[in-house]
Write an enzyme that holds these catalytic residues in place. Structure first.
Site, PDB file in Angstrom:
ATOM      1  N   ASP A 281       0.770  -1.201   0.031  1.00 42.15           N
ATOM      2  CA  ASP A 281       0.037   0.015   0.060  1.00 42.15           C
ATOM      3  C   ASP A 281       0.996   1.239   0.136  1.00 42.15           C
ATOM      4  OD1 ASP A 281      -2.491   1.462   0.338  1.00 42.15           O
ATOM      5  OD2 ASP A 281      -1.752   1.963   2.408  1.00 42.15           O
TER       6      ASP A 281
ATOM      7  N   HIS B 215      -6.691   6.350   3.286  1.00 39.96           N
ATOM      8  CA  HIS B 215      -6.931   7.460   2.103  1.00 39.96           C
ATOM      9  C   HIS B 215      -5.596   7.921   1.511  1.00 39.96           C
ATOM     10  CE1 HIS B 215     -10.679   8.781   4.316  1.00 39.96           C
ATOM     11  NE2 HIS B 215      -9.943   8.269   5.462  1.00 39.96           N
ATOM     12  N   ARG B 216      -4.688   6.914   1.525  1.00 39.42           N
ATOM     13  CA  ARG B 216      -3.276   7.098   0.926  1.00 39.42           C
ATOM     14  C   ARG B 216      -3.684   7.118  -0.636  1.00 39.42           C
ATOM     15  NH1 ARG B 216       1.160   5.872   3.008  1.00 39.42           N
ATOM     16  NH2 ARG B 216       0.406   4.223   4.412  1.00 39.42           N
ATOM     17  N   ALA B 217      -4.625   6.446  -1.242  1.00 42.77           N
ATOM     18  CA  ALA B 217      -4.941   6.429  -2.615  1.00 42.77           C
ATOM     19  C   ALA B 217      -5.105   7.537  -3.246  1.00 42.77           C
ATOM     20  CB  ALA B 217      -5.687   5.291  -2.883  1.00 42.77           C
TER      21      ALA B 217
END
Length: 287
Positions: free
Chosen positions: A165, A246-248
């Site tokens: 991720d 919320h990294r994406a």
């Protein structure tokens, strides 16, 4: 002097991998690029070719550093010379690979076999653009703006989900099976091995254009704008694929801005968002 690298634009196909690397070069703080595929699919060739496109540093080619699988924390981030630090009453840094790699490319083959802690350190430094060395209550930091490229063969094991991720982009690099295109790959490689200088000269104009576009995009990137509608578009995409965290969303926005800057635009478009999502979402979607 570094040996000539196979020209980036001479690599046949692999358009998505090329785009991912070019956008990471525009803003290395987007995060690392993971190239997944079997051996012999030009993963390391693309990484080396990217380094050749980057601006020179102090009159020298942009650095390209390959990280060995037995790399330790000290060999990567550096350490402190304790006796010299005490004698001079100030931190004296023992340089690691990330000092040497500033403004260049760090390549890790078989990144899935590298120690998880070292992968974490690389991803931290790539995302922050700074390398921090902390030892015995002493902290030293220095610029470390590099493009992190990891490659792996999924058949040899995957990365832990937490590390997967953290790579901004993941691209599947597959072999080309059309005979005509395979023949062209063979021809190009043979010509490169016979006379790398002459072969490189054939692609020099394309390399110059790409290098100039990277420099121009870096200057333009900070001024690329986006609207609330763009943010809602990104959020709708990540929500529709049930992406955790919320990294994406953050990666898509940064990548879309880099894409717009690379294309010479002042604001992101839906197309920029969709191209960014294709790089940021596949490895984060639930199976």
């Amino acid at each position: 002097m570094r040996a000539p690298s196979f020209p980036f634009s001479a690599v046949a196909g692999q358009d998505q991998a090329k785009l991912s690397l070019l956008l990471a070069a525009v803003d290395p703080r987007i995060g690392g690029v993971l190239l997944r595929g079997e051996k012999g699919t030009a993963k390391s060739t693309l990484a080396r070719g990217l380094a050749a496109l980057l601006p020179e540093t102090d009159g020298q080619p942009a650095p390209f550093r390959t990280l060995p699988l037995n790399a330790t924390e000290d060999s990567v981030v550096g350490g402190l010379y304790f006796e010299a630090s005490m004698a001079q009453a100030m931190p004296v840094l023992r340089e690691g690979l990330l000092v040497e790699a500033d403004r260049g490319v760090v390549y890790v083959d078989e990144v899935n076999l590298l120690d998880d802690h070292v992968v974490d350190l690389l991803l931290d430094s790539a995302a922050m653009g700074v390398n921090v060395v902390e030892r015995e209550g002493i902290s030293v930091q220095h610029p470390s703006r590099f493009v992190l490229v990891g490659s792996m063969n999924p058949e040899e094991g995957d990365l832990r989900p937490q590390l997967l991720d953290r790579f901004a982009h993941a691209v599947d690099v597959v072999g080309i099976h059309i005979p005509k295109e395979r023949v062209e790959i063979l021809r190009r490689r043979t010509r490169f091995e016979q006379d790398s200088s002459r072969f490189g000269a054939e692609f020099a104009a394309e390399a110059d254009v790409l290098g100039e576009r990277i420099i121009a995009a870096r200057r333009r990137y900070a001024n690329v704008t986006y609207t609330d509608k763009d943010l809602y578009t990104i959020a709708a995409l990540t929500s529709s694929f049930s992406v955790d965290g919320h990294r994406a969303d953050i990666v898509i926005l940064k990548t879309a801005r880099a894409q717009a800057a690379f294309e010479g635009h002042e604001a992101i478009t839906d197309r920029d968002i969709l191209l960014a999502a294709e790089l940021a979402l596949p490895h984060r979607m639930k199976k």
